[in-house]
Design a protein around this motif. Structure first.
Motif, mmCIF file in Angstrom:
data_model
loop_
_atom_site.group_PDB
_atom_site.id
_atom_site.type_symbol
_atom_site.label_atom_id
_atom_site.label_comp_id
_atom_site.label_asym_id
_atom_site.label_seq_id
_atom_site.Cartn_x
_atom_site.Cartn_y
_atom_site.Cartn_z
ATOM 1 N N LEU A 284 0.832 -1.201 0.000
ATOM 2 C CA LEU A 284 0.000 0.000 0.000
ATOM 3 C C LEU A 284 0.868 1.253 0.000
ATOM 4 O O LEU A 284 0.608 2.207 -0.753
ATOM 5 N N LEU A 285 1.920 1.276 0.816
ATOM 6 C CA LEU A 285 2.761 2.460 0.923
ATOM 7 C C LEU A 285 3.688 2.624 -0.274
ATOM 8 O O LEU A 285 3.910 3.750 -0.744
ATOM 9 N N PHE A 286 4.230 1.522 -0.796
ATOM 10 C CA PHE A 286 5.209 1.626 -1.869
ATOM 11 C C PHE A 286 4.548 1.766 -3.230
ATOM 12 O O PHE A 286 4.987 2.574 -4.051
ATOM 13 N N LYS A 287 3.522 0.961 -3.476
ATOM 14 C CA LYS A 287 2.929 0.914 -4.808
ATOM 15 C C LYS A 287 1.797 1.912 -5.005
ATOM 16 O O LYS A 287 1.581 2.394 -6.119
ATOM 17 N N VAL A 288 1.080 2.221 -3.957
ATOM 18 C CA VAL A 288 -0.075 3.118 -4.089
ATOM 19 C C VAL A 288 0.297 4.546 -3.714
ATOM 20 O O VAL A 288 -0.026 5.500 -4.430
ATOM 21 N N HIS A 289 0.993 4.715 -2.592
ATOM 22 C CA HIS A 289 1.294 6.065 -2.101
ATOM 23 C C HIS A 289 2.735 6.493 -2.347
ATOM 24 O O HIS A 289 3.114 7.594 -1.935
ATOM 25 N N ASN A 290 3.526 5.659 -2.989
ATOM 26 C CA ASN A 290 4.872 6.024 -3.436
ATOM 27 C C ASN A 290 5.720 6.579 -2.294
ATOM 28 O O ASN A 290 6.198 7.719 -2.319
ATOM 29 N N LEU A 291 5.930 5.752 -1.282
ATOM 30 C CA LEU A 291 6.737 6.151 -0.136
ATOM 31 C C LEU A 291 8.159 6.547 -0.516
ATOM 32 O O LEU A 291 8.697 7.526 0.026
ATOM 33 N N PRO A 292 8.855 5.840 -1.422
ATOM 34 C CA PRO A 292 10.240 6.247 -1.750
ATOM 35 C C PRO A 292 10.350 7.675 -2.268
ATOM 36 O O PRO A 292 11.361 8.350 -2.016
ATOM 37 N N SER A 293 9.347 8.173 -2.975
ATOM 38 C CA SER A 293 9.423 9.555 -3.478
ATOM 39 C C SER A 293 9.400 10.551 -2.333
ATOM 40 O O SER A 293 10.039 11.612 -2.415
ATOM 41 N N HIS A 294 8.702 10.251 -1.256
ATOM 42 C CA HIS A 294 8.670 11.163 -0.110
ATOM 43 C C HIS A 294 9.987 11.118 0.660
ATOM 44 O O HIS A 294 10.442 12.145 1.178
ATOM 45 N N PRO B 89 -1.235 10.864 5.150
ATOM 46 C CA PRO B 89 -1.592 9.505 5.580
ATOM 47 C C PRO B 89 -1.707 8.601 4.365
ATOM 48 O O PRO B 89 -2.137 9.045 3.294
ATOM 49 N N PRO B 90 -1.318 7.355 4.448
ATOM 50 C CA PRO B 90 -0.820 6.625 5.627
ATOM 51 C C PRO B 90 0.696 6.626 5.757
ATOM 52 O O PRO B 90 1.241 5.796 6.489
ATOM 53 N N LEU B 91 1.401 7.542 5.051
ATOM 54 C CA LEU B 91 2.860 7.550 5.119
ATOM 55 C C LEU B 91 3.369 7.952 6.496
ATOM 56 O O LEU B 91 4.538 7.698 6.819
ATOM 57 N N ASP B 92 2.507 8.563 7.306
ATOM 58 C CA ASP B 92 2.935 8.944 8.651
ATOM 59 C C ASP B 92 3.156 7.734 9.552
ATOM 60 O O ASP B 92 3.652 7.881 10.674
ATOM 61 N N ALA B 93 2.784 6.530 9.070
ATOM 62 C CA ALA B 93 3.093 5.325 9.836
ATOM 63 C C ALA B 93 4.585 5.024 9.815
ATOM 64 O O ALA B 93 5.099 4.350 10.714
ATOM 65 N N VAL B 94 5.303 5.529 8.808
ATOM 66 C CA VAL B 94 6.748 5.325 8.714
ATOM 67 C C VAL B 94 7.491 6.626 8.978
ATOM 68 O O VAL B 94 8.462 6.651 9.736
ATOM 69 N N VAL C 215 13.182 -3.666 -0.384
ATOM 70 C CA VAL C 215 11.773 -3.882 -0.052
ATOM 71 C C VAL C 215 10.907 -3.818 -1.301
ATOM 72 O O VAL C 215 9.995 -4.635 -1.493
ATOM 73 N N ASP C 216 11.207 -2.870 -2.161
ATOM 74 C CA ASP C 216 10.421 -2.729 -3.390
ATOM 75 C C ASP C 216 10.562 -3.962 -4.278
ATOM 76 O O ASP C 216 9.593 -4.449 -4.869
ATOM 77 N N LYS C 217 11.768 -4.500 -4.372
ATOM 78 C CA LYS C 217 11.975 -5.705 -5.180
ATOM 79 C C LYS C 217 11.281 -6.916 -4.547
ATOM 80 O O LYS C 217 10.747 -7.768 -5.252
ATOM 81 N N ALA C 218 11.298 -6.980 -3.225
ATOM 82 C CA ALA C 218 10.642 -8.104 -2.546
ATOM 83 C C ALA C 218 9.137 -8.078 -2.763
ATOM 84 O O ALA C 218 8.494 -9.130 -2.845
ATOM 85 N N LEU C 219 8.560 -6.884 -2.866
ATOM 86 C CA LEU C 219 7.121 -6.788 -3.103
ATOM 87 C C LEU C 219 6.743 -7.249 -4.497
ATOM 88 O O LEU C 219 5.594 -7.647 -4.726
ATOM 89 N N ASP C 220 7.676 -7.187 -5.425
ATOM 90 C CA ASP C 220 7.391 -7.641 -6.783
ATOM 91 C C ASP C 220 7.489 -9.151 -6.922
ATOM 92 O O ASP C 220 7.013 -9.705 -7.912
ATOM 93 N N ARG C 221 8.116 -9.798 -5.939
ATOM 94 C CA ARG C 221 8.213 -11.252 -5.988
ATOM 95 C C ARG C 221 6.952 -11.885 -5.436
ATOM 96 O O ARG C 221 6.231 -11.298 -4.624
ATOM 97 N N VAL C 222 6.703 -13.117 -5.839
ATOM 98 C CA VAL C 222 5.541 -13.859 -5.365
ATOM 99 C C VAL C 222 5.845 -14.387 -3.969
ATOM 100 O O VAL C 222 6.941 -14.881 -3.707
#
Length: 934
Positions: free
Chosen positions: A569-579, A707-712, A795-802
């Motif tokens: 949710l944070l990486f793919k939808v809300h683009n946490l790395p850009s923040h 929100p929800p990036l304030d969780a990190v 983390v981003d690469k791990a999310l792309d794996r099954v």
């Protein structure tokens, strides 16, 4: 008792291959012989029991010669005949006429067999001299003889008062069950049973023996009463906690089971030894339960009660093997309410309204925070804090934190992705989650592990389908074929969500009811084992490992699923790395264009002043011209004019705005902007001096993670970014100042042949020192940021794996980020234990600013400006002295090992013990030419 007393023949095998009594009679046997009367000699006086008086002979005629007709008068009976008949009736009344003659013979007491009676059947054995063979009457007579006429004032005769054995046995039985009887009464003020007949005993037993056995049964009764009082206290409590109610229920069931077993076993009890043997294990059970109640009686909440109960069960685990299953079952039953609340917290069960907000869990502290946005708008949000002391002691600290963070992440997922399969644990189409329950055998451990793996694989498929269909998991909404689905109108829920809830409830009602009898039969509370344990319970895992084996498979599977969903949710939808990149570019001066433009806007003396002056319009590019003005601090309008467009232009010119976006239409991510820092009065007073090192401390960058990036990206981490930004801004200013010294020197000595040697030395050394500090600061920032960047990429690469990611979670990523900032602050000499070193560095910077002001004053003296004079030699000596001290301190810091490391155990190797201690690099830059070593 059902056993018959033997006849004394030690070598006899009773009833072995015995045939029927009618099997060996010949055809000539008469009826009387067939029924065993051949042994009876009617004329023999020894058979008096069966002797028939001749006076009672009816003299019946022979039927073959009987002459039918009127019966002759028999005449009157004489007196002797009546008397003998009466005497005979007295004899005949004793035996049972319906008893079989052989049975009557077997009921006779056994006779002592001896050689004398073998040779002479008329031999009479002498009376025995042993009291044990004389029977209870002899024992009672001896006690009475010893007692004589002596009397005890309170008890009467010291030998005791003989009472009926049946009355005492039934009274002891009731006493052991905690009830009053005809011989025992419960005294409330003494909290104990007391005998109504203090010296009562039964025939054949001494008073001391009966009193000792009575004391044992009084102890049983008192313990039973104490347990019933505990149960009644819990039931009458106005605010009982769930585990105490469960404990009271378990004790009540176990007592009822024990009483039922005692009732079944006591039907054949006919002696004190039998009663004592019947209560042997029930008495131990009562002792265990009594000690358990005393152990947990002072508990004030669920967690404390479970901790005390677990400690007691662990201490008693090896005391009695036959009691272990019951103790384990009590622990499992009492833990059930708490485990249910944990299951709701982590999403394994459907949540109540209180469970959703976290009020059902004592280890979760819910607080409501209000954040004020620009324009005066306020938003409220729930924050969850972990109370580790409210966890039972059988849950490790690591598992406790996993449980808390999993539930916290689940609520974030439910808020921003309510249609996610994990947000709807009871919806149709998803596999029912395994229960969190105690397992006490290796077979059950393997079973719960297989269930957890199957549950994880099933949900992974549902989540993959949800991600594939952009928020709709078709498998989560599968219904039965051939059933029409009506249109449903709902308020507050989507149509698909409402349908899923309805079909989930239908599926629950379609399930068969549990077999209560089977559950009752399999429950150790209902069958307290009096026999040997099965092999799988004897070789069970130790209790210290059971919590880990029971709960860890389920919790780990759920945590992996929820963590992966939240990270996606944070990486793919809300683009946490850009923040994170945004914070690096602006708060840490990672964007060179931004740093250059900000430096010129704040310090460049050649820009037009943004200060408002009467009769002068402000146009074109303007700046604050810090270092070239005497009025400070700048007005808000002046500050706004000088910094206007720096952030927006540098963001969009770098191509980060995206296609079709415009700097005039959209605000920066997180509302990034310049702002004024809230400062105490003493710090604000130091900011008013334009020549002090604190002149720009009022300026800060304002960023609010959406929100929800304030969780990190938490407020704690933003505060650290703010501290780092203030220091780096000072470093940028000092670099601009020492570079400006060359311009001021050329202005002063441009028409002369050579510059002042002292002035030149001061300028060169200050430039070398500031340049080394500047390089050290920004190299440290980049080195630490590269570590975070690699972690984000992994983390981003791990999310792309099954499958699930390898242990990544919001909590670990947040902790990694904050610890990396701590490591960065140590590199930049910003930790509290480095406050003296930072103060020394600020003093050196202040001396350089004094020298820069003096140089600027000398350069502008010919232009008519008022000069600023200072003892340059004294200032230079102070500068060199403090630089030497600073280098000595840095050399000492470089020799310390482990400085700047992080304590988190899951961090990568880049955050090792020695990673943050980079002072040696600064020393190398200082002393590369050997200048300071002289």
């Amino acid at each position: 008792m059902d056993e018959q007393v033997g006849d004394g023949n030690a070598f006899a095998i009773p009833d072995l291959w015995q045939a029927s009594t009618l099997a060996h009679f010949d055809e000539r046997a008469t009826d009387s012989i067939a029924f065993g009367f051949e042994r009876l000699n009617l004329q023999d006086e020894s058979h008096g029991r069966f002797a028939i008086s001749k006076a009672l002979d009816l003299n019946l005629p022979d039927l073959s010669t009987f002459d039918y007709g009127p019966i002759e008068d028999l005449g009157a009976l004489d007196a002797s005949s009546v008397l003998s008949s009466a005497e005979s009736f007295d004899i005949l009344e004793s035996p049972d006429i319906w008893s079989f003659p052989l049975d009557l013979e077997e009921q006779q007491p056994p006779q002592l067999k001896s050689w004398e009676t073998f040779y002479d059947k008329t031999f009479q054995e002498p009376r025995t001299t042993y009291i044990s063979e004389g029977g209870p009457q002899v024992f009672d007579a001896i006690l009475a003889a010893q007692d004589g006429n002596r009397m005890d004032e309170s008890l009467g005769r010291r030998s005791g008062c003989v009472i009926k054995s049946l009355a005492l046995l039934s009274s002891l039985l009731e006493l052991g069950l905690g009830r009053e009887s005809v011989l025992y009464r419960y005294e409330e003020h003494e909290r104990s049973f007391v005998p109504l007949i203090g010296n009562g005993r039964i025939s054949g037993y001494s008073l001391e023996t009966v009193q000792s056995l009575s004391a044992t049964f009084i102890d049983y009764g008192n313990k039973t009463k104490l347990l019933h009082s505990f149960i009644e206290k819990i039931q009458a409590s106005s605010k009982p906690f769930a585990t105490s109610i469960a404990l009271a229920g378990s004790i009540s069931v176990l007592i009822a089971t024990v009483h039922a077993q005692i009732g079944d076993s006591s039907r054949s009890a006919r002696s004190l030894l039998q009663i004592q043997q019947i209560f042997e294990r029930p008495g131990l059970i009562l002792s265990y339960l009594n000690d358990m109640v005393i152990k947990v009686g002072a508990a004030r909440n669920d967690e404390e009660l479970l901790s005390r109960l677990y400690e007691y069960v662990e201490d008693s685990e090896n005391s009695a093997e036959w009691m272990r299953p019951a103790l384990f079952q009590i622990l499992a039953s009492v833990s059930r309410p708490w485990l249910d609340s944990v299951s709701m917290w982590v999403g394994l069960k459907e949540q109540t309204a209180a469970g959703i907000r976290g009020h059902d869990q004592k280890f979760v502290v819910v607080r409501e925070e209000t954040q004020r946005l620009e324009g005066g708008k306020e938003i409220r949000k729930l924050e969850y804090d972990f109370e580790h002391l409210s966890m039972p002691n059988f849950i490790s600290e690591e598992d406790s934190l996993i449980i808390f963070e999993t539930g916290k992440s689940l609520r974030l997922l439910e808020t921003y992705q309510p249609e996610h399969p994990l947000s709807r644990p009871t919806h149709a189409g998803t596999m029912e989650a395994p229960d969190m329950e105690w397992v006490f055998s290796w077979r059950d451990v393997e079973k719960i592990q297989l269930q957890a793996q199957e549950y994880e694989a099933n949900l992974q498929k549902a989540i993959a389908d949800f991600d594939l269909h952009t928020g709709h998991s078709e498998k989560a909404y599968l219904h039965k074929e051939g059933v029409m689905q009506p249109e449903i109108t709902t308020i507050g829920l989507s149509e698909e969500t409402a349908k899923a809830y309805i079909h989930a409830s239908i599926a629950i009602f379609e399930k068969p009811l549990p077999d209560l009898k089977a559950e009752r039969g399999n429950n150790p509370l209902f069958k307290c084992s009096y026999y040997e344990l099965p092999e799988e319970e004897i070789f069970a895992p130790p209790l210290s490992l059971i919590p880990l084996l029971s709960f860890n498979p389920v919790i780990s599977s759920q945590a992996l699923l929820i963590n992966r969903a939240c990270l996606r949710l944070l990486f793919k939808v809300h683009n946490l790395p850009s923040h994170f990149s945004l914070l690096h570019r602006y708060s840490l001066f990672g964007d060179g264009v931004f740093a250059s433009r900000l430096s010129h806007a704040l310090f460049d003396p050649e820009l037009d002043s943004a200060e408002r002056r009467k009769g002068r319009s402000r146009a074109g590019t303007s700046g604050l011209k810090l270092g070239s003005r005497d009025t400070w601090p700048p007005a808000s309008s002046e500050l706004r004019l000088a910094l206007m467009g720096i952030l927006t232009e540098s963001f969009y010119e770098s191509g980060r705005g995206g296609e079709g976006s415009s700097m005039f239409q959209e605000e920066l991510p997180g509302g990034l902007s310049f702002a004024i820092r809230d400062m105490p009065e003493d710090e604000l007073h130091r900011c008013m001096d334009p020549n002090s090192i604190e002149a720009l401390d009022f300026l800060r960058l304002q960023y609010r993670p959406p929100p929800p990036l304030d969780a990190v990206i938490t407020q704690t981490s933003l505060a650290k970014y703010d501290v780092v930004f203030k220091l780096l801004l000072r470093a940028v200013r000092m670099l601009f100042v020492v570079n400006q010294l060359f311009c001021d020197t050329r202005s002063r000595f441009g028409v002369r042949q050579r510059a002042d040697p002292l002035f030149k030395s001061f300028r060169v050394e200050s430039h070398h020192f500031v340049s080394a500090i500047y390089r050290y600061f920004f190299n440290g920032v980049q080195a630490n940021w590269d570590i975070l960047q690699r972690r984000l990429e992994d983390v981003d690469k791990a999310l792309d794996r099954v499958g699930t990611s390898d242990g990544d979670s919001l909590h670990k990523l947040r902790e990694f980020h904050e610890n990396l900032l701590d490591r960065l602050m140590f590199t930049l000499i910003l930790r509290k234990r480095q406050a003296q070193v930072l103060k020394l560095l600020e003093e050196i910077f202040s001396l350089i600013l004094v020298f820069a002001r003096h140089a600027r004053s000398e350069a502008t003296r010919d232009l008519g400006h008022s000069g600023f004079t200072v003892d340059l030699k004294e200032t230079y000596e102070k500068f060199k002295k403090k630089v030497r001290v600073f280098i000595s301190v840095c050399r000492g810091l470089s020799e310390r090992r482990g400085e700047g490391g992080t304590k988190i155990h899951d961090a990568s190797k880049e955050l090792g013990e020695e990673g943050g201690n980079t002072i040696a690099q600064l020393l190398l830059d200082f002393e590369m030419s050997g200048f300071y070593a002289k």
